[in-house]
Design an enzyme around this catalytic site. Structure first.
Site, short mmCIF file in Angstrom:
data_model
loop_
_atom_site.label_atom_id
_atom_site.label_comp_id
_atom_site.label_asym_id
_atom_site.label_seq_id
_atom_site.Cartn_x
_atom_site.Cartn_y
_atom_site.Cartn_z
N ASP A 289 1.03 -1.45 0.21
CA ASP A 289 -0.21 -0.03 0.17
C ASP A 289 0.91 1.32 -0.34
O ASP A 289 2.52 1.14 -0.45
CB ASP A 289 -1.07 0.26 0.88
CG ASP A 289 -2.08 0.71 0.96
OD1 ASP A 289 -2.11 2.25 -0.15
OD2 ASP A 289 -3.79 0.45 1.16
N HIS A 323 0.63 1.90 -3.39
CA HIS A 323 -0.29 2.87 -4.25
C HIS A 323 0.23 4.47 -4.50
O HIS A 323 -0.50 4.84 -5.16
CB HIS A 323 -1.44 3.26 -2.98
CG HIS A 323 -1.70 1.50 -2.93
ND1 HIS A 323 -3.06 0.54 -2.74
CD2 HIS A 323 -2.03 0.14 -3.96
CE1 HIS A 323 -3.53 -0.09 -2.44
NE2 HIS A 323 -2.19 -0.56 -3.65
#
Length: 469
Positions: A289, A323
């Site tokens: 992430d 991300h």
């Protein structure tokens, strides 16, 4: 300037088809978190230098204890949870000191640090955390996706501690995988997540928000709660259930030369939340992430606590998968200000964005004074600079967010779908954005601009073409 206006008009016309993109709402009257440092970038970077100067490692007494002297098993055959607890208590009882984990493999449940303690992982040491959720009970006071509750203990946890550290060259291995912890993400945690968020929105007292055993909200790996003078240095952290290093309501935090590698769901690297004076430097990120995500609480519960994250410096780091490289939000209801990112290298087709700010009208809050200088983006997968007011819930709330004062200088990037992807609200445009001395190469689409005010481009090239105002 004609080129920018053409792109802007085209995008605004296209945006008319986006549901809620320009829906009118009354301003909610929320206040900002404080004055801007300055509208000049030089003044901003002077503040960054002051933050770097005043964030210092904690003072830990020189005495040391060794966990094997308290019965810790260096073969990893049996759990050493009690031995860690006894060693920490012994050092704390003498006023603090270094708790040494020697070479070997140690299996343990939750480790709770105390004031004046440095958990030191010697070369060749590996601390493996139990895969049994019961080893992280009783539940402790914590924050989960921006909402306070009682939940499974983070693997390494400290609350209301002063002068606390994790240092050394060893490894903290959370042993999370597809059948332990990560499998709780998604449908398994849906009911508990919804119930926690309902409690936060309804103002249920935190004492009554009891999760932990029988529930499925994954713990974070390392969490310092309401603490100050914190150091995480040199160690490698792998296999995290969720967020990896998570200072909450803390101040004077230094993350230095740490390696963070974990590709599970919600495996953010470092998440300062409602914290002040934080320096993250010379570390390596490879995550499932966001690499670094700055937060300040979620929705009603974030507004109840109402503590911003501020004075965050990120420099000299390397970032691969994730991300986003440097990210703000989406749990930012308490606001974020004075964020500085400098001399970082980002390089992976699996790194979606370099600078990412995500919010919506359910979150609310103010983001201001973001400085991004001398960062090199060798490869990126989606947007280089991404500011989006339509993250997750979109425009479905009464708390209009504000983003202002975002300054990007001396940037070189390669790849991505967009150089700039900026989507504000008509009633709350993204404002005061400057891009100076920037080169965006091999970009699919130069820009998407929607409700942006005072965008200034100076010496900007996108795919070799100038986009100056």
């Amino acid at each position: 300037m004609r080129r920018i206006l053409t792109v802007l008009v085209a995008v605004l016309l296209a945006a008319a088809a986006v549901p809620g993109a320009a829906a009118a709402r009354a301003e909610p009257g929320t206040s900002t978190t404080g004055p801007a440092v300055s509208d000049g970038t030089a003044q901003g970077w002077k503040l960054a230098d002051r933050i770097r100067h005043r964030v210092r490692p904690p003072k830990i007494p020189v005495r040391k204890v060794v966990v094997t002297d308290f019965g810790a098993d260096p073969t990893g055959t049996r759990e050493s949870t009690a031995a860690f607890r006894k060693a920490i208590a012994a050092a704390a009882g003498k006023g603090g000191g270094r708790v040494v984990v020697p070479a070997g493999t140690f299996l343990t449940g939750a480790i709770h640090l105390r004031s004046g303690i440095d958990l030191h992982l010697a070369e060749g040491s590996v601390v493996k955390f139990s895969q049994d959720p019961a080893d992280y009970l009783p539940a402790v006071y914590t924050r989960w996706e921006g909402v306070e509750l009682y939940n499974y203990s983070p693997f390494v946890y400290a609350r209301k501690a002063r002068n606390v550290a994790i240092t050394g060259s060893g490894t903290l291995d959370g042993q999370a995988d597809a059948t332990h912890w990560w499998n709780w993400a998604g449908a398994t945690q849906t009911a508990d997540r919804a119930e926690l968020f309902r409690m936060g929105e309804s103002g249920v007292p935190v004492e009554q928000r009891r999760f932990g055993g029988g529930h499925y909200l994954r713990p974070n790996f390392v969490q310092f709660y309401e603490s100050e003078n914190i150091l995480v240095q040199g160690v490698k952290i792998v296999g995290s259930p969720m967020w990896m290093v998570h200072p909450v309501l803390s101040r004077n935090v230094l993350v230095d030369r740490v390696t963070l590698e974990s590709h599970g769901p919600n495996n953010d690297g470092v998440n300062p939340e409602s914290s002040r004076d934080v320096v993250i430097r010379d570390s390596a990120f490879d995550n499932g992430d966001d690499c670094i995500a700055i937060k300040s609480g979620r929705n009603a519960d974030g507004r109840r606590v109402n503590v911003p994250s501020e004075n965050i410096v990120v420099h000299g780091n390397t970032m691969r998968d994730g991300h986003g490289g440097v990210v703000i939000g989406s749990e930012m209801s308490g606001s974020v200000r004075n964020v500085f990112a400098e001399d970082n290298v980002m390089d992976s087709p699996n790194l979606d964005r370099a600078l990412r700010i995500k919010t919506n009208s359910v979150r609310g809050g103010v983001v201001e004074n973001v400085y991004f200088r001398d960062n090199e983006v060798l490869e990126v997968g989606q947007e280089v600079i991404w500011i989006n007011f339509f993250y997750e819930e979109g425009d479905a709330g009464a708390f209009t967010p504000t983003v202002r004062g975002v300054h990007v200088e001396d940037l070189k990037s390669n790849g991505g779908q967009y150089a700039l992807y900026l989507r504000g609200y008509e009633r709350s445009p993204i404002s005061d954005v400057t891009i100076t001395n920037a080169t965006f190469d091999n970009v699919g689409t130069p820009m998407l601009l929607e409700h942006v005010r005072d965008l200034r481009l100076t010496n900007v090239l996108i795919n070799g073409e100038p986009y100056d105002d």
